[in-house]
Design a protein around this motif. Structure first.
Motif, short mmCIF file in Angstrom:
data_model
loop_
_atom_site.label_atom_id
_atom_site.label_comp_id
_atom_site.label_asym_id
_atom_site.label_seq_id
_atom_site.Cartn_x
_atom_site.Cartn_y
_atom_site.Cartn_z
N TYR A 59 0.82 -1.20 0.00
CA TYR A 59 0.00 0.00 0.00
C TYR A 59 0.86 1.26 0.00
O TYR A 59 0.52 2.25 -0.63
CB TYR A 59 -0.98 -0.01 1.17
CG TYR A 59 -2.11 -0.97 0.94
CD1 TYR A 59 -3.25 -0.57 0.27
CD2 TYR A 59 -2.02 -2.29 1.37
CE1 TYR A 59 -4.29 -1.45 0.02
CE2 TYR A 59 -3.05 -3.18 1.13
CZ TYR A 59 -4.18 -2.76 0.45
OH TYR A 59 -5.20 -3.65 0.21
N LEU A 62 2.08 1.65 -3.46
CA LEU A 62 0.97 2.15 -4.25
C LEU A 62 0.83 3.67 -4.13
O LEU A 62 0.58 4.36 -5.11
CB LEU A 62 -0.33 1.48 -3.77
CG LEU A 62 -1.62 1.98 -4.36
CD1 LEU A 62 -1.98 1.17 -5.58
CD2 LEU A 62 -2.72 1.89 -3.33
N LYS A 67 2.47 3.67 -11.07
CA LYS A 67 1.84 2.38 -11.37
C LYS A 67 2.84 1.45 -12.04
O LYS A 67 2.92 0.27 -11.73
CB LYS A 67 0.60 2.56 -12.24
CG LYS A 67 -0.08 1.22 -12.56
CD LYS A 67 -1.24 1.39 -13.51
CE LYS A 67 -2.01 0.11 -13.76
NZ LYS A 67 -1.27 -1.10 -13.97
N TYR A 83 -3.65 -3.41 -8.47
CA TYR A 83 -3.40 -1.98 -8.34
C TYR A 83 -4.71 -1.19 -8.24
O TYR A 83 -4.86 -0.36 -7.35
CB TYR A 83 -2.56 -1.50 -9.53
CG TYR A 83 -2.22 -0.03 -9.50
CD1 TYR A 83 -1.12 0.42 -8.80
CD2 TYR A 83 -3.00 0.90 -10.19
CE1 TYR A 83 -0.79 1.77 -8.78
CE2 TYR A 83 -2.68 2.25 -10.18
CZ TYR A 83 -1.57 2.68 -9.47
OH TYR A 83 -1.27 4.01 -9.44
N GLU A 84 -5.64 -1.44 -9.15
CA GLU A 84 -6.89 -0.66 -9.17
C GLU A 84 -7.72 -0.91 -7.93
O GLU A 84 -8.27 0.04 -7.35
CB GLU A 84 -7.69 -0.98 -10.44
CG GLU A 84 -7.00 -0.59 -11.73
CD GLU A 84 -6.59 0.88 -11.80
OE1 GLU A 84 -7.32 1.75 -11.26
OE2 GLU A 84 -5.54 1.17 -12.39
N ARG A 87 -6.00 0.91 -5.03
CA ARG A 87 -6.20 2.37 -5.12
C ARG A 87 -7.61 2.74 -4.68
O ARG A 87 -7.81 3.74 -4.01
CB ARG A 87 -5.95 2.88 -6.53
CG ARG A 87 -4.48 2.92 -6.81
CD ARG A 87 -3.97 3.96 -7.70
NE ARG A 87 -4.25 5.34 -7.55
CZ ARG A 87 -3.39 6.23 -7.07
NH1 ARG A 87 -2.24 5.84 -6.58
NH2 ARG A 87 -3.67 7.50 -7.06
N THR A 99 -9.82 8.16 -6.24
CA THR A 99 -8.79 7.16 -6.54
C THR A 99 -7.65 7.75 -7.37
O THR A 99 -6.71 7.06 -7.70
CB THR A 99 -9.39 5.95 -7.27
OG1 THR A 99 -9.98 6.40 -8.49
CG2 THR A 99 -10.42 5.24 -6.42
#
Length: 126
Positions: A59, A62, A67, A83-84, A87, A99
């Protein structure tokens, strides 16, 4: 029992993310200078050096890395992280559903840093 275990894990994850948002900006800046983005290994090294929870470092990567760097790091590590979805989780919990947040939003400026982060919902527990 699975619900309870999942609940405890979510609390730990939320606390770790909150610590990353509060402490990592200053620590990364101290270790590597002010930057819009950091490299995953820099983020991980700062987490380890500072004693922050390593378990949820994905995290932090992230939040503070691109990305492309996030994906490359996890591929090299043989890990699969969405990833998505991550986020979305962080955005919903700490950025009022946004996001599209960036590390720049949590990095302190030299004139306004008071040890916290600004304009962010600090949801989750301490």
């Amino acid at each position: 029992m699975a619900f309870f275990t999942g609940f405890i894990l979510r609390i730990k994850k939320n606390r770790a993310i909150k610590l990353y948002l509060r402490k990592l900006p200053r620590l990364l800046q101290k270790d590597y200078g002010r930057s819009k983005r950091y490299r995953p290994r820099q983020v991980r090294a700062t987490i380890e050096r500072s004693g922050l929870p390593v378990e949820f470092s994905c995290y932090a990567i992230l939040i503070f890395c691109s990305k492309k760097a996030f994906d490359r790091y996890h591929t090299e590590m043989g890990e699969t992280c969405d990833y998505e979805a991550m986020r979305s989780y962080v955005g919903n919990l700490f950025f009022n559903g946004n996001t599209n947040f960036s590390a720049h939003e949590v990095l302190p400026s030299s004139t306004d840093f008071d040890g916290g982060f600004h304009g962010i919902d600090t949801g989750g527990s301490d």
